[in-house]
Design a protein around this motif. Structure first.
Motif, mmCIF file in Angstrom:
data_model
loop_
_atom_site.group_PDB
_atom_site.id
_atom_site.type_symbol
_atom_site.label_atom_id
_atom_site.label_comp_id
_atom_site.label_asym_id
_atom_site.label_seq_id
_atom_site.Cartn_x
_atom_site.Cartn_y
_atom_site.Cartn_z
ATOM 1 N N GLN A 35 0.870 -1.175 0.000
ATOM 2 C CA GLN A 35 0.000 0.000 0.000
ATOM 3 C C GLN A 35 0.902 1.218 0.000
ATOM 4 N N PRO A 36 0.725 2.110 -0.970
ATOM 5 C CA PRO A 36 1.629 3.254 -1.066
ATOM 6 C C PRO A 36 1.452 4.233 0.092
ATOM 7 N N GLY A 37 2.535 4.935 0.361
ATOM 8 C CA GLY A 37 2.471 6.021 1.324
ATOM 9 C C GLY A 37 1.753 7.211 0.698
ATOM 10 N N ASN A 38 1.462 8.199 1.487
ATOM 11 C CA ASN A 38 0.786 9.396 1.003
ATOM 12 C C ASN A 38 1.759 10.232 0.177
ATOM 13 N N ASP A 39 1.456 10.423 -1.098
ATOM 14 C CA ASP A 39 2.280 11.233 -1.985
ATOM 15 C C ASP A 39 1.375 12.232 -2.699
ATOM 16 N N PRO A 40 1.316 13.474 -2.204
ATOM 17 C CA PRO A 40 0.420 14.456 -2.817
ATOM 18 C C PRO A 40 0.770 14.775 -4.269
ATOM 19 N N ARG A 104 4.932 4.089 -10.351
ATOM 20 C CA ARG A 104 5.900 4.843 -9.545
ATOM 21 C C ARG A 104 5.527 4.912 -8.065
ATOM 22 N N LEU A 105 4.423 4.302 -7.668
ATOM 23 C CA LEU A 105 4.005 4.360 -6.278
ATOM 24 C C LEU A 105 5.056 3.711 -5.374
ATOM 25 N N LYS A 106 5.213 4.263 -4.176
ATOM 26 C CA LYS A 106 6.139 3.727 -3.180
ATOM 27 C C LYS A 106 5.427 3.620 -1.852
ATOM 28 N N ASP A 107 5.813 2.620 -1.079
ATOM 29 C CA ASP A 107 5.220 2.487 0.256
ATOM 30 C C ASP A 107 5.883 3.460 1.214
ATOM 31 N N GLY A 108 5.513 3.420 2.473
ATOM 32 C CA GLY A 108 6.056 4.327 3.474
ATOM 33 C C GLY A 108 7.558 4.227 3.659
ATOM 34 N N ASP A 109 8.156 3.083 3.266
ATOM 35 C CA ASP A 109 9.612 2.884 3.360
ATOM 36 C C ASP A 109 10.340 3.261 2.071
ATOM 37 N N GLY A 110 9.599 3.795 1.094
ATOM 38 C CA GLY A 110 10.220 4.195 -0.167
ATOM 39 C C GLY A 110 10.423 3.058 -1.150
ATOM 40 N N GLN A 111 9.826 1.914 -0.880
ATOM 41 C CA GLN A 111 9.957 0.749 -1.781
ATOM 42 C C GLN A 111 8.869 0.755 -2.826
#
Length: 111
Positions: A35-40, A104-111
């Motif tokens: 699940q991706p982190g919040n990226d506005p 290009r989505l990344k999770d909270g750890d940048g993965q």
């Protein structure tokens, strides 16, 4: 061997969960794998889920149209562009933009 198909009701429940922000746990029997982190800066959203009753079954659930900007991008389909991620593939420009954002989505750890 467990079935690899998903029912229409199960698919709808997963899509509804994602379209409502994917907060809390996904519908049973699914668990979140990515699940991706919040990226506005990336308005697109998708999650990867795994069926806990059939560990070989995964679902990639991409958020649907949620606002007027999404709708305008959905209608940007009369121009075709190269899809850089796959050699010699082409896709409508609106879909290309959204899919490129999803990839290009990344999770909270940048993965």
């Amino acid at each position: 061997m467990a079935s690899t198909s998903i029912t229409t009701n199960a698919a709808y429940a997963l899509c509804l969960w994602v379209d409502k922000g994917a907060s809390g746990s996904p519908p049973q029997p699914w668990t979140t794998v990515f699940q991706p982190g919040n990226d506005p800066l990336n308005p697109n959203f998708a999650v990867v889920l795994q069926n806990i009753d059939n560990l070989q079954q995964y679902a990639v659930v991409i958020q649907g149209t949620t606002n007027i900007w999404d709708a305008l991008l959905d209608f940007h389909m009369d121009h075709i562009a190269d899809f850089e991620e796959i050699s010699e593939a082409q896709v409508a420009k609106g879909a290309n933009h959204g899919l490129s954002n999803v990839l290009r989505l990344k999770d909270g750890d940048g993965q």
